[in-house]
Design an enzyme around this catalytic site. Sequence first.
Site, mmCIF file in Angstrom:
data_model
loop_
_atom_site.group_PDB
_atom_site.id
_atom_site.type_symbol
_atom_site.label_atom_id
_atom_site.label_comp_id
_atom_site.label_asym_id
_atom_site.label_seq_id
_atom_site.Cartn_x
_atom_site.Cartn_y
_atom_site.Cartn_z
ATOM 1 N N ASP A 79 0.756 -1.270 -0.020
ATOM 2 C CA ASP A 79 0.169 -0.075 0.018
ATOM 3 C C ASP A 79 1.058 1.222 0.039
ATOM 4 O OD1 ASP A 79 -3.325 -0.177 1.282
ATOM 5 O OD2 ASP A 79 -2.357 1.580 0.359
ATOM 6 N N ASP A 132 -3.063 5.047 -2.423
ATOM 7 C CA ASP A 132 -4.075 5.523 -1.567
ATOM 8 C C ASP A 132 -4.102 6.709 -2.110
ATOM 9 O OD1 ASP A 132 -5.464 5.054 0.804
ATOM 10 O OD2 ASP A 132 -4.484 6.749 1.455
ATOM 11 N N GLU A 171 -6.045 4.320 -6.359
ATOM 12 C CA GLU A 171 -7.367 4.622 -5.714
ATOM 13 C C GLU A 171 -7.591 5.932 -6.262
ATOM 14 O OE1 GLU A 171 -7.659 5.429 -1.382
ATOM 15 O OE2 GLU A 171 -9.927 4.231 -1.581
ATOM 16 N N HIS A 191 -11.504 -2.859 2.503
ATOM 17 C CA HIS A 191 -11.701 -2.652 4.043
ATOM 18 C C HIS A 191 -12.232 -1.224 4.344
ATOM 19 C CE1 HIS A 191 -8.549 -0.254 1.930
ATOM 20 N NE2 HIS A 191 -8.363 0.782 3.005
ATOM 21 N N ASP A 192 -12.860 -0.695 3.140
ATOM 22 C CA ASP A 192 -13.477 0.617 3.460
ATOM 23 C C ASP A 192 -14.863 0.659 3.349
ATOM 24 O OD1 ASP A 192 -10.679 2.707 1.653
ATOM 25 O OD2 ASP A 192 -11.017 2.073 3.913
HETATM 26 O O1 ISL Z 1 -14.402 4.784 2.051
HETATM 27 C C1 ISL Z 1 -14.470 5.555 1.502
HETATM 28 C C2 ISL Z 1 -15.600 5.450 0.415
HETATM 29 O O2 ISL Z 1 -16.560 4.544 0.693
HETATM 30 C C3 ISL Z 1 -13.676 6.744 0.915
HETATM 31 O O3 ISL Z 1 -14.291 8.096 1.695
HETATM 32 C C4 ISL Z 1 -12.112 6.502 1.506
HETATM 33 O O4 ISL Z 1 -11.958 7.109 2.961
HETATM 34 C C5 ISL Z 1 -11.407 6.821 0.502
HETATM 35 O O5 ISL Z 1 -11.463 6.173 -0.438
HETATM 36 C C6 ISL Z 1 -9.973 6.952 1.024
HETATM 37 O O6 ISL Z 1 -9.633 5.742 1.493
HETATM 38 C C7 ISL Z 1 -8.248 5.399 1.479
HETATM 39 O O7 ISL Z 1 -7.372 6.592 2.190
HETATM 40 C C8 ISL Z 1 -7.821 6.843 3.743
HETATM 41 C C9 ISL Z 1 -7.925 5.509 4.676
HETATM 42 O O8 ISL Z 1 -8.586 5.828 5.650
HETATM 43 C C10 ISL Z 1 -8.700 4.477 3.905
HETATM 44 O O9 ISL Z 1 -8.641 3.079 4.378
HETATM 45 C C11 ISL Z 1 -7.985 4.287 2.386
HETATM 46 O O10 ISL Z 1 -8.583 3.128 1.623
HETATM 47 C C12 ISL Z 1 -6.984 7.696 4.230
HETATM 48 O O11 ISL Z 1 -5.795 7.431 4.029
#
Ligand code: ISL
Length: 531
Positions: free
Chosen positions: A100, A197, A238, A309-310
């Site tokens: 990541d 990310d 992402e 995981h989100d």
């Molecule tokens: O979860 C989301 C959409 O359902 C987004 O708002 C998410 O927070 C966004 O995609 C960013 O996610 C990534 O960055 C964040 C971290 O908390 C997430 O776990 C990661 O996947 C900040 O680093």
Amino acid sequence: MKKEFSDCYDLVVYQIYPRSFKDSNGDGIGDLLGVLSKLDYIKELGANAIWLCPVFKSPQCDNGYDVSDYRDIDPMYGTMEDFERLLAAAHEKGIKIIMDFVANHTSSEHEWFRQARSSKTNPYHDYYYWADTPLNDWRAEFGGSAWEFNAATNEYYLHSFAVGQPDVNWTNPKVRDEFKEIIDFWVEKGVDGFRCDVLDHVSKDFEKDLRRNGPHLHEYINEVFGRENLKNIYTVGEAETTEESILATCGQDRNELKSVFQFSHLAVGRIGRYTPAPHRLDDVKNILTSWQDFTAKHDLLYVLLTDNHDRPWFNSRVGNDRELRYESATNIATTVFLLKGIPFIYEGQEIGAANSVFSDLSAFNDVECLGYYFEQKGKILEDKLLEEINFGSRDNTRRPFAWDGSATHGFTTASAPWLPYASRSDEINLEADLKGKHSVWRYYRDLFALRRDREVLRRGEFRQLFPERENCFIYLRENENEKILVVCNFENEQTVEGLPEGKMLLSNLDRLGGANGKYAPYECAVYEIWK
Ligand code: ISL
Ligand code: CA
């Protein structure tokens, strides 16, 4: 020169949230040696790559997405030697490791920020975004203003996510050089790829009020990821996923990323994060088919996923996670993972994991849902607020993996894990799934074995049949040698006619009839039309 995607089409990626996968040392927290102990499990499922969520040094305000040292492993996950052991063992078994890459922000504990915040003249000061007063009314994704006051310099700094996650200033070439060196450090160790990310956030435009997709985004991505030494490294971003932005990042003529996640089908069944919405699997189908057509037209890689995981479990939100949980989970897997693209499986979906219900806030850890809870507390009824948190919390997919039905579910020897087990873990765990006449896990294994054995399922073209028909998804995967038919009946029983007949290769309900005929709710089957 046409982009070489060939080996990418053979990837099957298993996403691991390391805290929750397997604990090897009895502290209740998953770790690297726990992952090492499960490599054969991952291989047997049919994955040949692991996306490891962040294991770098971190104070854990966002469970590792707040990195304080990009070149070291956080002791809660183990040591650098443990990582190197895992990497070597994974490669030994033909499993790639994708790290990541969290580059929009660091932890506020990172040395760069500790220096930067100490004085305006510190050489690291302009590694971050500072203003005498908040430049705008941007809200942080995890609640509150996106601008936090820093007393030592009497300024505010920008944080798009948590207060402990200050945004780094990518307009500063020193910052971009730092991240190039960090990537090269891990490439030289032998890692095979990066999941980037919130990469579209690295370019902002304060004048145009743009938090992401700023004017220099593609320039920066090209500068960092377009380098010769990364040509064989798999990258997935992402990022914003309009058709235009995907083309701009992954197009045949672009030297930036190999792929990006496309999430829009995951928004089906909800309004925002915490409110359920009416849904049909046809809505998911319609979004997926439009992206299949788009990526085919432009010869783009496409990432196939339903969970990460989100987000809470997809099967709980748009499928049936009660009396038809097996049928629905296997139907959704067939709908998505036999399309053209790179499958990403998130730990737990292969056993039909489902959302939890907890009545006490102490069962939640996610900085995002807790931020929401405390922002809303007092504005809506407590019961309603807890209902929303249960529905939308990212904790739903971060609960420890339930390997068996024992008190600690085979996850840890500790009396309590770092986060309470999913509320249905006694019912939904790998051991119970494998004992069933029908097993989600065995179906996933058979589905990915079919993908591996049939080139047409990895590289063949997609063609939808009967697009006007509702409550089902019928499509072909074909090339000059093979033609495979996928029939997924959705929520309601129906009779399907007019399909070509063939040899059945896979069925989630031991189907006896051919491709035509009556299908039970969520019944699906795969046929070889000719070879
Ligand atoms: O979860 C989301 C959409 O359902 C987004 O708002 C998410 O927070 C966004 O995609 C960013 O996610 C990534 O960055 C964040 C971290 O908390 C997430 O776990 C990661 O996947 C900040 O680093
Ligand atoms: Ca541990």
